[in-house]
Scaffold this motif. Structure first.
Motif: not given
Lengths: 303, 303
Positions: A10-11, A174-180, B141-151
């Motif tokens: 999945v991409c 490439h750090g490209r993991f699609p949304s779970t 560089a910010g992320t929502a991985s920790k505050s919402l979800a990494p997925g």
């Protein structure tokens, strides 16, 4: 041929998959990808940005001239739209399908099957995927952009066994993991049958839009001809003699309608008679009648 | 300093943003990125895959040794975790912050501020972002991985003006357009205040987990020490003398618990005394007590 789940990647939409795959092919030593001389500039840019060179295949009413591969054209991969050439509209004919698969098998090359609107065939059963006749040579690329929404950024590659690990590694580094969440949602839609119902519903809606466009143009701009409309969400509108693409695009723009000319989708040296590439899937339902009226007015010589 | 919306680029998580940015820096001629000698291997792999070379900065209790930049270390960019060094836990001290910003200004270099858990400070007010003191040299560089979800795969870069067009072009020709739905949803959460409430709620929940872990280990494995826990979702658990990382990881694995050793996060030549890098954000709430019990048992010499 059953698809092995392990071979499906999945991409983030087709463009993302094309970039991952092109990078993997470049890494294993490929230098050149053959593409159809008519298509999206974005796809050409994505391939070239990975370091692969492009070589153009002419397209006629039997699809891309794949007989050139291994003859006058040297390439290690070919990107094709066999189900419905974009934007010209041809179906790649059976002899050419066999030919390109044989070329790939003989030379160890990879065919990328961009099945961008394989679900939206209006005149007959869906054209079978080439991937099913040569799963070890053909990468099938699908997308939910037309059946669900382009803003979702959901696509998938069905990969030959030998490419799976390489493309997965490119995706990782490439750090490209699609949304779970998106993947789980799509899986639910597919397993529960809702995706199939949505595709059928969308096919009917797109077909109606196509028919309305054809009727409106026949009435208001009878000297244009339309082609490429047996499938998909685009029509090729061939313009009356003496009009340039720029002129009609400007007339449409003055009426608040954005359309593109065939030239924007054409590789250098392959220019054809002027035509518009009209996407009829984009306007929201409530704006479709007005969009058609604007298109007809832009093409109507008497206005 | 107000952030201009035009300078914010939404991307698919931090890793995706790092890849886009590294590619853009490589394209403008950068050859080397300095990184902290302790960190995620994935980030190192992502940078190296763009063609940039890595050079390692030592880390002590005042953070990364940024005084090496322009002195013994030649680089055109530096990736740092100033708010809470991962995984060692130091805060980059004010003198070093000024120093690295001055280096970037003097040399035209770029600092990438990975604020991966800037929201999760437990001992004091959040540490201010370096980006605010030098917005033309620092990429936040910010992320929502920790505050919402990494997925979700949602992150964002705040870019210096001079880099915006270049990174946007890399994103285009890598075919990486983030989900419109996700962006709209996040914008709604931010504008409506729900994102702030979620961060506060998550901070409290993570802090409770941290406190429970500290208490459990003090009770069951009193000869281990814990550091790096003033912020973030990881603790560094320093092991009793005579134990190797591999041994404890194996004991934990035998109990159904996956933990990692500091060595997995350490560049060659920078090895320290054995320690575990324990993420306490991952187990679901109902499994957290059992996970703590397993960790304690793995570290408990009497078992």
């Amino acid at each position: 041929v059953a698809v092995r789940p392990e071979n499906v990647l999945v991409c983030g939409g087709f463009s993302s998959g094309l970039q991952l795959l092109s990078t993997a092919l470049r890494r294993r030593g490929a230098t050149t990808m053959a593409v159809e001389a008519y298509g999206l500039r974005l796809h050409r840019d994505i391939i070239e940005a990975t370091g692969l060179a492009l070589v153009d295949l002419p397209v006629d009413d039997r699809g891309a001239a794949v007989d050139r591969l291994g003859d006058t054209v040297e390439a290690q991969a070919a990107l094709l739209t066999p189900a419905h050439q974009f934007p010209l509209g041809a179906v790649l004919d059976p002899a050419r399908r066999r030919r390109v698969v044989a070329w790939a098998a003989d030379t160890g090359s990879i065919v990328v099957e961009d099945d961008y609107d394989g679900e939206f065939r209006y005149d007959r059963q869906a054209v079978g995927a080439m991937q099913s006749i040569a799963p070890d040579r053909v990468v099938y690329a699908g997308t939910a952009s037309k059946s669900l929404a382009p803003g979702l950024r959901l696509g998938w590659l069905v990969l030959p066994e030998e490419l799976v690990d390489e493309v997965v590694e490119v995706r990782r580094c490439h750090g490209r993991f699609p949304s779970t969440l998106d993947q789980i949602t799509l899986a639910e839609l597919i397993v529960g049958g809702a995706f199939d119902r949505q595709v059928r519903k969308a096919r009917l809606a797109y077909r109606r839009r196509r028919d309305r466009m054809v009727a409106e143009l026949a009435r208001r701009a009878p000297d244009v001809t339309i082609s490429g409309i047996a499938a998909g969400l685009h029509a090729l509108v061939h313009m009356p003699d003496g009009h340039t693409e720029g002129e009609i695009i400007e007339r449409a723009g003055a009426r608040g309608l954005a359309v593109q000319g065939l030239r924007d989708f054409t590789a250098r040296g392959f220019e054809r008679a002027p035509a518009l590439v009209v996407g009829f899937g984009t306007p929201p339902e409530h704006a479709y009648s007005a969009a058609l009226a604007r298109l007809a007015a832009a093409l109507d010589r008497s206005e």
